[in-house]
Design a protein around this motif. Structure first.
Motif: not given
Length: 302
Positions: A112-131
């Protein structure tokens, strides 16, 4: 000696790299006396991503490109012996042949081809990290945990305000709506609050989470940020990956404060701290699921 990394190409990302980079570099767990070289790549899709992390023993040659500094070598203490040992035991044998104790699992979908993160994915990561960072920083200021946690106020490692700037930038610049905190961030923040509610008797457990979460970001987290920047942000460096002053000095001062605290711990308290390592890995690592295509799953499903 400084770990270094070289990456190519300019526009692709393999999921396996995200996971292993964070685990391999978490919390300065590799002392300067150990040499290692790890290559993480997508073998079936080499065009996507190739990552190399090198760490040479003192006096040995190493790469000089893309250097990520670590705290200068110091006499071994609780962090560099016991906490590091606990972290190394959670590595797979391929990640750390000499010290890893976790058996490697074959990939579930090798073709399977590796998953390529989207900007929306990264934004969710940043929001959860901030919390989660905000939760840590609120706990540190709790009067009932003073004066023990006072040395960890305003250390320079704080990330909440910088993440707020980044979240505002991305939502404004790319016309995205800020997502709510997801299950990963909520779950880990709740775990940290519950530890704090136990009072001072749980401080060793709390410090394990604090150390691993903050120091993982200064190491593997910076490497992830560099790749997200190249992939999604036209190589813009977010405030999340900037510190005021010399990061090595900041980290050194924080490690010294932890060591001073640990000197007063009993054997039982030290064991409590070390014993929380798996939970710290699980909590902090869960948030990275957003970057590997698992943003819709619950923490318990990983």
């Amino acid at each position: 000696m400084k770990p270094s990394f070289a990456f190519s190409p300019s526009h692709a990302f393999a999921t396996v790299a995200i996971v292993n980079i964070l685990i391999l570099a978490i919390g300065d767990i590799f002392p300067s006396t150990q040499a290692f070289s790890v290559v993480v790549s997508s073998t079936s899709h080499p065009k996507y991503y190739s990552f190399q992390l090198q760490h040479s023993a003192a006096g040995s040659p190493g790469s000089t490109t893309g250097v990520v500094d670590t705290t200068a070598a110091a006499p071994a203490g609780f962090i560099d012996t016991e906490l590091r040992g606990a972290a190394m035991r959670l590595h797979t044998k391929s990640q750390s042949p000499k010290e890893g104790q976790v058996e490697d699992k074959p990939p579930q979908h090798p073709n399977q081809e590796p998953y390529v993160p989207t900007l929306e994915d990264y934004l969710k990561f940043l929001v959860d990290s901030q919390h989660v960072y905000q939760t840590f920083e609120e706990v540190i200021k709790m009067p009932e945990l003073s004066p023990e946690l006072t040395p960890f106020c305003n250390t320079g490692l704080e990330r909440t305000e910088r993440l707020q700037q980044d979240i505002e930038f991305i939502t404004r610049e790319y016309n995205l709506e800020k997502p709510s905190v997801g299950s990963y961030g909520e779950s880990y923040a709740k775990e940290i609050r519950n530890i704090a509610l136990k009072g001072k008797e749980a401080l060793p457990e709390f410090m394990c989470h604090y150390y691993n979460y903050y120091f993982a970001h200064t190491a593997g987290g910076r490497m992830i940020g560099k790749q997200m920047s190249a992939l999604l942000l036209d190589r813009k460096t977010l405030e999340f990956y900037k510190w005021d002053g010399d990061l090595n000095e900041i980290k050194g001062a924080v490690k010294e404060s932890i060591e001073q605290m640990a000197q007063g711990w009993s054997r039982e308290q030290k064991d409590m701290c070390v014993g929380a390592t798996m939970d710290a890995f699980r909590g902090g690592g869960g948030i990275n699921a957003y970057l590997s295509g698992g943003g819709g799953a619950s923490p318990s499903s990983h």
